[in-house]
Enzyme design. Structure first.
Site, mmCIF file in Angstrom:
data_model
loop_
_atom_site.group_PDB
_atom_site.id
_atom_site.type_symbol
_atom_site.label_atom_id
_atom_site.label_comp_id
_atom_site.label_asym_id
_atom_site.label_seq_id
_atom_site.Cartn_x
_atom_site.Cartn_y
_atom_site.Cartn_z
ATOM 1 C CG HIS A 425 -35.958 9.491 -2.515
ATOM 2 N ND1 HIS A 425 -35.239 10.521 -1.970
ATOM 3 C CD2 HIS A 425 -36.456 8.786 -1.471
ATOM 4 C CE1 HIS A 425 -35.320 10.451 -0.656
ATOM 5 N NE2 HIS A 425 -36.045 9.413 -0.321
ATOM 6 N NE ARG A 532 -38.885 6.369 1.688
ATOM 7 C CZ ARG A 532 -38.354 5.154 1.490
ATOM 8 N NH1 ARG A 532 -39.059 4.213 0.893
ATOM 9 N NH2 ARG A 532 -37.114 4.883 1.880
ATOM 10 N NE ARG A 568 -40.459 8.908 6.553
ATOM 11 C CZ ARG A 568 -39.529 8.716 5.629
ATOM 12 N NH1 ARG A 568 -38.360 8.188 5.968
ATOM 13 N NH2 ARG A 568 -39.742 9.027 4.377
ATOM 14 C CD GLU A 664 -33.967 9.097 8.671
ATOM 15 O OE1 GLU A 664 -34.044 8.893 7.450
ATOM 16 O OE2 GLU A 664 -34.715 9.891 9.277
ATOM 17 C CG ASN A 687 -31.961 4.627 2.295
ATOM 18 O OD1 ASN A 687 -31.341 3.585 2.181
ATOM 19 N ND2 ASN A 687 -33.259 4.719 2.089
ATOM 20 C CG ASP A 688 -31.507 10.342 5.073
ATOM 21 O OD1 ASP A 688 -30.900 10.984 4.196
ATOM 22 O OD2 ASP A 688 -32.739 10.251 5.116
ATOM 23 N NE ARG A 698 -31.415 9.147 0.230
ATOM 24 C CZ ARG A 698 -32.449 8.797 0.978
ATOM 25 N NH1 ARG A 698 -32.585 9.297 2.198
ATOM 26 N NH2 ARG A 698 -33.357 7.968 0.530
ATOM 27 C CB CYS A 734 -37.265 1.156 7.498
ATOM 28 S SG CYS A 734 -36.874 2.825 8.042
HETATM 29 C C1 PEP Z 1 -33.598 6.195 5.178
HETATM 30 O O1 PEP Z 1 -33.066 7.298 5.252
HETATM 31 O O2 PEP Z 1 -32.961 5.125 5.219
HETATM 32 C C2 PEP Z 1 -35.062 6.086 5.032
HETATM 33 C C3 PEP Z 1 -35.677 4.913 5.094
HETATM 34 O O3 PEP Z 1 -35.743 7.234 4.775
HETATM 35 P P1 PEP Z 1 -35.841 7.904 3.318
HETATM 36 O O4 PEP Z 1 -35.185 6.980 2.335
HETATM 37 O O5 PEP Z 1 -37.279 8.126 3.030
HETATM 38 O O6 PEP Z 1 -35.078 9.180 3.519
HETATM 39 MG MG MG Z 2 -34.306 9.050 5.514
#
Ligand code: PEP
Ligand code: MG
Length: 801
Positions: A425, A532, A568, A664, A687-688, A698, A734
């Site tokens: 993040h 977010r 979200r 995810e 990402n997840d 991650r 996303c």
């Molecule tokens: C993801 O997991 O790709 C996502 C967009 O959510 P976050 O990065 O907020 O977990």
């Molecule tokens: Mg995510």
């Protein structure tokens, strides 16, 4: 100190051997004399010259003589006859090998060993070589299982060539400086324990780069010895990498984390002075608990850092368990002090003690103590770590999201992290804020001195330390090229992104505040593809009321001038805890109660969010999105709650309200068709999805290369989502992969028709869409899906065409 004499047929050979030994002992005053050759070029040995060399090397503790072969040995024996009786008694003719023996002897002598021990070290000089070549080392005495219950630690050897002669010599020198018996072993190979005072024995351990080495000590200074060695290992045994012969080459290569070129002086993260408030103690039990809580949280942070950087943080962790320090803290608390001043006073005392020591390595421990003391105080007082002073390229081990968010982009030209990963993040925040960044550059980044010129390219991961003028000029040229391309992209950013063969791909932005939404609008975002919402819920003591949420989404919608926004629902758990609704401790929070699982368990929280969304959706097009969905049941349940919110608000379902889920979880990707009847869109959170598909956390810098969304395994999951979605349901991405220009042909080739990226990336991603021909992209995709790994896919994308 014991003196050494080198007897050789060749003066050049003897001098070169002495030169090598001098490297090992780094200026320590070991008397070494040469009696070699008849002159600078003629080979031969001379007994009289040897007697003179022995007399010159003797400081009263005796002399060890090392010889090459044949007449060198005979001349040395004759020289012994010629010496006065008392001196002769102090001389040992050593059968050890000339070069290896001399190095081992010099290190032992520098460490204060007696002549018999020096001679024994030299004699065993071939042990390392024998061990390396697989020849049994027969003469090593059994050293048992170490030192029983004494203090111990495990360090990771960071040196590129492992614990070779020079770093091993530093270890021996330091180990010998303590009144302690120190032993080490290679934990990786399960080697026997050997004395850390013996260079030749350490050489038998075969400690390579990345190996874990165990250290144990006994005796009066055992703890100091272990701590000193942990600190030394953290500094890569003070071995500086030789300067590159190719000054234009990258000094380091990290992971590209936020595009852009940054040039400026190195600025290390520095701590602003912490004010310790003069508040009364709440009572010993509570204050002790504060210490214990802070210790647990700092330990967790340090262990995370250690996982990525090896032993750098071992010394810090050791301090958290220091019985002496903790006893003082607790007795101060028992005497009525509050936790912060008690901790500050006790650590100041320990730091002061280290500061007063003569040994420079132990002196440097004071800095470790102060770093941990500071970290603990920040944990106790809830004050985030301060950021850099002065403008330039910020260098740090890692950044928390809070620290990344607090950086001033005017002063921070770029960020270089020893650890970190592009999908953490903090990296997402840096991209959002347009701060160029390279992460995972390795611990050497932390060694760059403050003020040293540093240049980095956050698009390639390249880092240059003290670059030459030519390298800088090339980089500035590259930056100009990037700026020109950015300008072109910005010029048509608000136009739709249409592929060469005429298919429209919506390019939206991911935001975490109204300010970011305004930036998204400025950069031409077609929509907000992900809000977010956590930003409204984290770092406060109570959840926001419905009205506050409604106002926040309206402000974002207003910035977009009526374009669609995607709200979200709260995605907490995992690495994003909520202070006022603490989750139970989980063994593995990323696989725990997070995302929709969490909000379904807190229905009041979810109901308020849904109500706020329904109200806003009356006036602007809103997409509602649920994160971390695994089963259709969860969606049905969430939709039922949405119906209740609509009923509560009255007036039927808002016309512009769409409902979707984030994909995810790999199982959800494979079950896309099962979700399709219940949703209007599927938005893939790569990402997840990547972390779960590859079982690679991650934020774990050690796995940053593995956790690449271009892995064909992940691409196949994306393909499954597109296939399962059918005609009616839009597929979006996303996650951070959507913002990777190289990935655009693959994602669109697979069928993705909406990409949501950091606001600043919108223009470049639109350009990437415009450059794509979907028929070619689909063919490329078929090849990519057959590739073995992400590196191969990246090579395919970088290839011709
Ligand atoms: C993801 O997991 O790709 C996502 C967009 O959510 P976050 O990065 O907020 O977990
Ligand atoms: Mg995510």
């Amino acid at each position: 100190m014991v003196g050494l004499v080198v007897v050789s047929h060749s003066r050049a050979l003897a001098r070169a051997a002495v030169g090598l030994a001098a490297e090992m002992i780094r200026g320590a005053a070991v008397p070494i004399e040469v009696a070699a050759g008849l002159d600078d070029t003629a080979f031969g040995t001379d007994a009289v010259a040897i007697t003179e060399a022995v007399a010159a090397a003797d400081r009263g503790d005796g002399v060890v003589v090392l010889m090459d072969l044949g007449s060198a040995v005979l001349s040395a024996e004759l020289a012994l006859e010629l010496l006065a009786d008392d001196l002769r008694d102090r001389v040992v003719l050593c059968p050890g090998p000339l070069v290896e023996g001399l190095l081992a002897a010099a290190v032992a002598a520098a460490g204060g060993a007696g002549r018999d021990e020096v001679a024994a070290e030299a004699d065993a000089g071939l042990a390392g070589k024998r061990s390396q070549l697989g020849v049994p080392v027969t003469d090593a005495p059994d050293t048992g299982g170490g030192n029983g219950d004494g203090p111990s630690a495990t360090v990771t050897v960071l040196n590129r060539h492992g614990l070779h002669a020079r770093p091993a010599a530093r270890l021996v020198t330091l180990a010998r400086s303590f009144d302690a018996e120190v032993r080490v072993r290679n934990a990786e190979t399960g080697s026997p324990w050997v004395p850390a005072s013996s260079l030749s024995r350490i050489a038998t351990l075969g400690v390579l780069h990345g190996h874990r080495m165990q250290v144990r000590a006994s005796g009066p200074q055992a703890r100091a010895a272990v701590e000193g060695i942990v600190a030394l290992a953290g500094r890569a045994f003070d071995e500086t990498e030789p300067a590159s012969a190719e000054p234009e080459g990258p000094a380091a290569q990290g992971r590209a984390a936020s595009p852009g070129i940054a040039i400026g002086p190195a600025r290390h993260l520095s701590s602003a002075p912490l004010d310790i408030p003069d508040l009364p103690a709440r009572g010993p039990a509570q204050e002790r608990q504060r210490i214990d809580d802070a210790l647990a949280s700092v330990r967790q942070d340090l262990e995370k850092l250690r996982a990525g950087a090896g032993s750098i943080f071992d010394a810090h962790l050791l301090l958290l368990d220091d019985a002496d320090l903790l006893t003082e803290v607790r007795s101060r608390i028992d005497a009525g002090e509050a936790a912060p001043p008690a901790w500050a006073a006790a650590t100041a005392r320990v730091a002061g003690e280290f500061e007063a020591l003569a040994d420079p390595y132990l002196k440097a421990r004071a800095a470790d103590v102060r770093a941990v003391a500071d970290q603990m105080l920040r944990a106790l007082l809830g004050v985030p770590a301060a950021v850099t002073r002065g403008s330039g390229v910020l260098i740090a081990a890692d950044l928390t999201p809070a620290e990344a968010a607090a950086l001033d982009p005017v002063r921070v030209a770029g960020v270089l992290l020893a650890l970190g990963s592009p999908t953490a993040h903090s990296a997402i925040l840096l991209r959002t804020r347009g701060i160029p960044a390279v992460v995972g550059a390795g611990p050497a980044a932390l060694e760059v001195a403050d003020g040293t010129p540093v240049a980095l390219d956050g698009g390639t991961g390249e880092v240059l330390v003290a670059p030459s003028e030519a390298a800088l000029a090339a980089l500035r040229e590259r930056a100009r090229g990037q700026a020109a391309r950015r300008e072109q992209a910005a010029g048509r950013a608000s136009a739709p992104a249409v592929t060469r063969d005429g298919v429209r791909v919506a390019v939206g932005a991911n935001v975490g505040s109204a300010a970011e939404a305004r930036a998204a609008a400025e950069h031409g975002a077609d929509l907000i593809g992900l809000i977010r919402t956590e930003f409204l819920f984290l770092d406060r003591d109570a959840a926001p009321e419905v009205e506050e949420q409604e106002a926040a989404w309206r402000e974002i919608a207003q910035a977009l001038g009526g374009r669609r926004i995607t709200v979200r629902t709260l995605d907490v758990g995992g690495d994003k805890p909520l202070r006022y609704l603490p989750a139970p401790v989980e063994q593995n929070p990323f696989l725990g109660v997070r995302g929709l699982r969490y909000t379904l368990r807190h229905p009041g929280l979810l109901a308020d969010q849904l109500l706020a969304v329904v109200r806003v959706a009356r006036d602007v097009p809103v997409s509602l999105m649920f994160p971390m969905v695994s089963t259709v049941d969860e969606v049905v349940h969430a939709r039922r709650m949405l119906d209740e919110a609509v009923a509560r608000e009255g007036g039927g379902e808002p016309a512009g309200l769409q409902v979707g889920i984030m994909v995810e979880v790999p199982a959800a990707a494979l079950k896309a068709a099962a979700f399709a009847p219940y949703v209007d869109f599927l938005s893939i959170g790569t990402n997840d999805l990547t972390q779960y598909a590859l079982a690679a956390e991650r934020g774990n810098p050690a796995l940053a290369a593995l956790a690449d969304g271009l892995d064909p395994g992940v691409l196949r999951l994306i393909e499954a989502v597109c296939r399962g979605a059918g005609e009616r349901v839009t597929v979006a991405v996303c996650g951070e992969l959507a913002g990777d220009e190289a990935a655009v042909p693959l994602l669109t080739g697979l069928g993705v028709r909406e990409l949501s990226v950091a606001p600043r990336s919108v223009p470049a991603i639109k350009e990437a869409v415009r450059a794509t021909d979907l028929a070619t992209a689909a063919a490329l995709t078929r090849v990519a899906l057959e590739m073995p790994d992400a590196a191969a896919v990246r090579a395919l994308l970088d290839g011709p065409g």
